[in-house]
Design a protein around this motif. Sequence first.
Motif, PDB file in Angstrom:
ATOM      1  N   GLY A 127       0.623  -1.122  -0.009  1.00 25.28           N
ATOM      2  CA  GLY A 127      -0.199   0.062   0.040  1.00 25.28           C
ATOM      3  C   GLY A 127       0.758   1.323  -0.061  1.00 25.28           C
ATOM      4  N   SER A 128       1.934   1.242   0.784  1.00 27.23           N
ATOM      5  CA  SER A 128       2.863   2.438   0.594  1.00 27.23           C
ATOM      6  C   SER A 128       3.401   2.795  -0.630  1.00 27.23           C
ATOM      7  N   ALA A 129       3.550   1.510  -1.472  1.00 30.21           N
ATOM      8  CA  ALA A 129       4.152   1.975  -2.728  1.00 30.21           C
ATOM      9  C   ALA A 129       3.250   2.358  -3.616  1.00 30.21           C
ATOM     10  N   VAL A 130       1.804   1.911  -3.501  1.00 20.64           N
ATOM     11  CA  VAL A 130       0.798   2.489  -4.257  1.00 20.64           C
ATOM     12  C   VAL A 130       0.594   4.185  -3.847  1.00 20.64           C
ATOM     13  N   VAL A 131       0.703   4.412  -2.417  1.00 25.73           N
ATOM     14  CA  VAL A 131       0.564   5.856  -2.004  1.00 25.73           C
ATOM     15  C   VAL A 131       1.816   6.661  -2.707  1.00 25.73           C
ATOM     16  N   GLY A 132       3.139   6.099  -2.778  1.00 26.81           N
ATOM     17  CA  GLY A 132       4.074   6.809  -3.683  1.00 26.81           C
ATOM     18  C   GLY A 132       3.661   7.077  -4.894  1.00 26.81           C
ATOM     19  N   ILE A 133       3.185   6.087  -5.647  1.00 23.13           N
ATOM     20  CA  ILE A 133       2.726   6.264  -6.963  1.00 23.13           C
ATOM     21  C   ILE A 133       1.641   7.302  -7.074  1.00 23.13           C
ATOM     22  N   VAL A 134       0.916   7.329  -6.367  1.00 18.87           N
ATOM     23  CA  VAL A 134      -0.485   8.387  -6.401  1.00 18.87           C
ATOM     24  C   VAL A 134       0.013   9.808  -5.929  1.00 18.87           C
ATOM     25  N   ALA A 135       1.085   9.932  -4.936  1.00 14.73           N
ATOM     26  CA  ALA A 135       1.593  11.183  -4.626  1.00 14.73           C
ATOM     27  C   ALA A 135       2.256  11.699  -5.794  1.00 14.73           C
ATOM     28  N   ALA A 136       2.933  10.949  -6.682  1.00 14.21           N
ATOM     29  CA  ALA A 136       3.744  11.501  -7.802  1.00 14.21           C
ATOM     30  C   ALA A 136       2.955  11.876  -8.799  1.00 14.21           C
ATOM     31  N   LEU A 137       2.074  11.564  -9.100  1.00 15.91           N
ATOM     32  CA  LEU A 137       1.219  11.788 -10.269  1.00 15.91           C
ATOM     33  C   LEU A 137       1.214  13.436 -10.632  1.00 15.91           C
ATOM     34  N   LEU A 138       0.668  14.170  -9.798  1.00 15.63           N
ATOM     35  CA  LEU A 138       0.747  15.606 -10.383  1.00 15.63           C
ATOM     36  C   LEU A 138       2.083  16.060 -10.251  1.00 15.63           C
ATOM     37  N   PRO A 139       3.077  15.912  -9.440  1.00 20.11           N
ATOM     38  CA  PRO A 139       4.413  16.366  -9.795  1.00 20.11           C
ATOM     39  C   PRO A 139       5.096  16.035 -11.129  1.00 20.11           C
ATOM     40  N   ALA A 140       4.664  14.409 -11.306  1.00 25.50           N
ATOM     41  CA  ALA A 140       5.483  14.169 -12.264  1.00 25.50           C
ATOM     42  C   ALA A 140       4.870  14.549 -13.736  1.00 25.50           C
ATOM     43  N   LEU A 141       3.438  14.827 -13.563  1.00 30.85           N
ATOM     44  CA  LEU A 141       2.643  15.358 -14.823  1.00 30.85           C
ATOM     45  C   LEU A 141       3.606  16.780 -15.088  1.00 30.85           C
ATOM     46  N   ARG A 142       3.367  17.637 -14.042  1.00 32.01           N
ATOM     47  CA  ARG A 142       4.075  19.176 -14.084  1.00 32.01           C
ATOM     48  C   ARG A 142       5.544  19.081 -14.888  1.00 32.01           C
ATOM     49  N   ALA A 143       6.354  18.199 -14.250  1.00 36.48           N
ATOM     50  CA  ALA A 143       7.613  18.154 -14.760  1.00 36.48           C
ATOM     51  C   ALA A 143       7.659  17.859 -16.141  1.00 36.48           C
ATOM     52  N   SER A 144       6.909  16.857 -16.545  1.00 31.93           N
ATOM     53  CA  SER A 144       7.060  16.488 -18.069  1.00 31.93           C
ATOM     54  C   SER A 144       6.377  17.422 -18.897  1.00 31.93           C
ATOM     55  N   ARG A 145       5.618  18.156 -18.425  1.00 31.96           N
ATOM     56  CA  ARG A 145       4.955  19.489 -19.350  1.00 31.96           C
ATOM     57  C   ARG A 145       5.860  20.727 -19.568  1.00 31.96           C
ATOM     58  N   MET A 146       7.094  20.766 -18.752  1.00 36.99           N
ATOM     59  CA  MET A 146       8.018  21.990 -18.764  1.00 36.99           C
ATOM     60  C   MET A 146       8.566  22.157 -20.205  1.00 36.99           C
ATOM     61  N   ASN A 147       8.712  23.650 -20.421  1.00 38.21           N
ATOM     62  CA  ASN A 147       9.228  24.039 -21.731  1.00 38.21           C
ATOM     63  C   ASN A 147      10.868  23.553 -21.531  1.00 38.21           C
ATOM     64  N   VAL A 148      11.136  23.038 -22.325  1.00 36.35           N
ATOM     65  CA  VAL A 148      12.666  22.574 -22.294  1.00 36.35           C
ATOM     66  C   VAL A 148      13.719  23.839 -22.234  1.00 36.35           C
ATOM     67  N   LEU A 149      13.573  24.589 -22.985  1.00 41.10           N
ATOM     68  CA  LEU A 149      14.482  25.857 -23.303  1.00 41.10           C
ATOM     69  C   LEU A 149      14.159  26.645 -21.928  1.00 41.10           C
ATOM     70  N   ALA A 150      13.115  26.932 -21.631  1.00 37.86           N
ATOM     71  CA  ALA A 150      12.596  27.721 -20.553  1.00 37.86           C
ATOM     72  C   ALA A 150      13.170  27.153 -19.193  1.00 37.86           C
ATOM     73  N   ALA A 151      13.130  25.890 -19.223  1.00 34.94           N
ATOM     74  CA  ALA A 151      13.841  25.016 -17.960  1.00 34.94           C
ATOM     75  C   ALA A 151      15.250  25.372 -18.066  1.00 34.94           C
ATOM     76  N   ILE A 152      16.040  25.043 -19.048  1.00 33.50           N
ATOM     77  CA  ILE A 152      17.259  25.298 -19.020  1.00 33.50           C
ATOM     78  C   ILE A 152      17.749  26.807 -18.843  1.00 33.50           C
ATOM     79  N   ALA A 153      16.975  27.792 -18.905  1.00 31.35           N
ATOM     80  CA  ALA A 153      17.405  29.167 -18.856  1.00 31.35           C
ATOM     81  C   ALA A 153      17.140  29.473 -17.412  1.00 31.35           C
ATOM     82  N   HIS A 154      16.223  28.559 -16.704  1.00 31.09           N
ATOM     83  CA  HIS A 154      15.617  28.997 -15.330  1.00 31.09           C
ATOM     84  C   HIS A 154      16.911  29.374 -14.337  1.00 31.09           C
ATOM     85  N   GLU A 155      16.580  30.295 -13.653  1.00 27.76           N
ATOM     86  CA  GLU A 155      17.768  30.557 -12.444  1.00 27.76           C
ATOM     87  C   GLU A 155      16.900  30.073 -11.157  1.00 27.76           C
TER      88      GLU A 155
END
Length: 855
Positions: free
Chosen positions: A827-855
């Motif tokens: 169940g803890s592994a499932v909790v980890g998967i559920v908790a990562a859904l939104l942060p993972a989705l946000r990370a995958s939608r980053m603009n690559v060039l904007a991310a590289i230029a981020h300070e």
Amino acid sequence: MLKATLRSFLAHKGRLLLSALAVVLSVAFVAGSLIFSDTVSRTFDRLFASTSADVTVTPREDLESQIPSGATATVPTSLVDRISQVDGVSEVRPDVSVENVTVVDGDNESVGPTTGAPTIAADWFVTQRSPVRLTSGHEPRGAGEALLDADTADKKHVAIGDTLTVIAQPGSFKVEVVGIATFRTTNPGAALVFLDPAVAQARLLGEEGVATSIQVDAAAGVGDALLKKRIAAELGSDKYELETAGEQAESSAAQLGGFLDVIKYVMLGFAGIAVLVGVFLIVNTFSMLIAQRTRELGLLRALGADRRQVRRSVLTEAALLGLVGSTLGLAAGIGLAAGLIELMGTFGMNLKSTEMVIGWGTPVAAYVVGVGVTFVAAYLPARRAAGVSPMAALADAEIAGVGRPLRVRAVVGLVVGALGAAALVGCATATQTSSAASLLGLGVVLTLIATVIAGPLLVRPVIRVLGGFFPALFGTVGRMSQRNALRNPRRTGATAAALMVGLALVGGMSVASASMSKSFDEQIDRTLGADFVVQNSNFLPFPQEITDKVRDTDGVGLVVRQRFAPVAVRLPDGERIETTAAGYDPQVDEVARVAYAEGDTDSALADGNIAMDAQFAADHGVRLGSTVPVEFQAGRSAELKVGALTDQDAADGFGTAGGLFFGFGTIEKYVPEGQDSALYVNASPGTSAATLRSDLDRTLDPYPQVQVRDLADYKQLVHDQIAVLLYLVYALLGLAIVIAVLGVVNTLALSVVERTREIGLLRAIGLGRRQLRRMIRLESVVIAVFGAVLGLALGLVWGVCVQQVLALQGMDALAIPWTTVVAVVIGSAVVGIVAALLPALRASRMNVLAAIAHE
């Protein structure tokens, strides 16, 4: 600095929202419990105050017991004439009201509440203070007629003209419902049946000329206290208890207080878990925000802000977070209290949300908890922020505290852990329950603190093992996820600690409950030898009529009765102990297996004798053949000789002090109005257990308050009772998991922001969106499983120590529920998967060039 603080708070409001939820939950449970208990208390205070007579005269009860004997204490109705002559008395009348009744309908179904509230049978006598009024039909006239309260009639579909059976102590009788009475005030959830006054005395008490109380109203201008004093002078204070209306309301409220305390403590337990887990979340959130704002804080220092101003700025943000969370939590607490009030309505307690009481202490407690918790949790990050150098404004990297040594944590954690381990070892080796329990509590607190402190030290060795197969299964993505979890041990430890607390609690309670269940199973197998046990569903006594019916059932060979009585024993060491004693028929050896240290069953049950636990006897200087004074209810007393000393485990029976029991002749002599609490039944020769079970079920069908149980049923009953506690723990776990998930989400979300440039570079060199999401999910899973492993390891140690304390009470079997342990890890592994859904989705939608230029 104030403007900068407000701008910073508003700039990070999305990130702080998840932390605020922990504050909201903790404050909601605190506020909700206070509002609900205050509302119920105020409602019932009004009920008791408005329905109590000016002075009530009842029998004096010198002995109290958690296990009732079934006897109904009474006062003679001749007191009415004596009290009516007292100066200042306006009206006086006898009152009959008993709770040891069961009322069934034509289908042999109980019409009483199933929520633990009583079924009350009383005489019908209308006054201005009556809690009910007749709304349809007519009042009961003579035998065979009764009124029923409207709530029960509606819930159980009973109408005027229906026939009910009242099963009372003297015997059962049928009545026709001739009227419906409606509550004028709050219905406390009880079922009320009203009879003609003369019929109530005869049918409910078994004799005329007695009542359960005398109700006295004062004449105009006479105070309750003065009238009570005058009546006490007339009656004397030895045999009777006198209470004014105010005192009656207080005593009734005190009885209700036990029920309210259960709800209050349960909700405060939820609040405590929310606070404890929320602290980790808030500390982690502020620590990461400060790490990400290192250059900003350094720039403030370079512009002239001193350490105090920076620290004050961070603490102000925390206070603002606490204020927002407390305000929302208070509102949620009001909603929670309203929900509880509605829930009580489904149980028959008709409270009104419009009469909700919000005392001044509730918002004070809400804001103290909310702001206090947030302020305390943010203090260490605030000190860290104040230590940022002005030169940090020129640095290109954020200071996350990765490189700081953990030596101080190691030393403190080792010292605290050693003290906690020593306390737990002392608990396991203690011989007295009180000292073992104290050492257990100390050990639990210290080992929990030590694990939280030393958690970061365990991150690298444990996660290297837990995530060791990641590279083999997931390649480079798996290796990066493992290293991300190892990158900042402090952050990983703090994130996992939130989940660890809840799982440690569940692990410990699961071991304790499984051990209790196994111990009771072994003790039932060891001590119970009867084919069947006939008992009330809630262990309350039942009328003699049921015993007679069971004896007359075909196939019944032997019936051994069990009856309880509250007693007080004066021991040779001078101590007077109030406890409960049991009475048994002489054939008890044929239905139970009793182990004796000295003596036997014949000597234990002989007239004038009593048996007790050998350890109890040794502790108080009692030996075989000693004579001990025993006090019974109604002022009866006896000198009983100790005829036997038992070597039973304390868990056998009902956990009453001393393990006292004697023969049925003794209990009938000194508690003649008592009722049987259990019947141990053996089949006659030639009758199978299945046949006897069927015949007993048929015999007892008209008596729904009693059940027939065999060995397996008895074990299941014990398991169900233990499960109630376990369900509460699981509910606490659920709350802890919810907040822990928020913590993991918050940590990963902030971590994604912190690693924006890194993520952009990874994407630029070929890391796909799916691979990025998988990397973050794996990081979340390994953190969650790390918390689960720590929590379960700690909980198992606690559980074993709890079992050692239980062993001192006779529950010496140890059981570890491995199925639960494995399920929790998965169940803890499932909790980890559920908790990562939104942060993972946000990370995958980053603009690559904007991310590289981020300070």
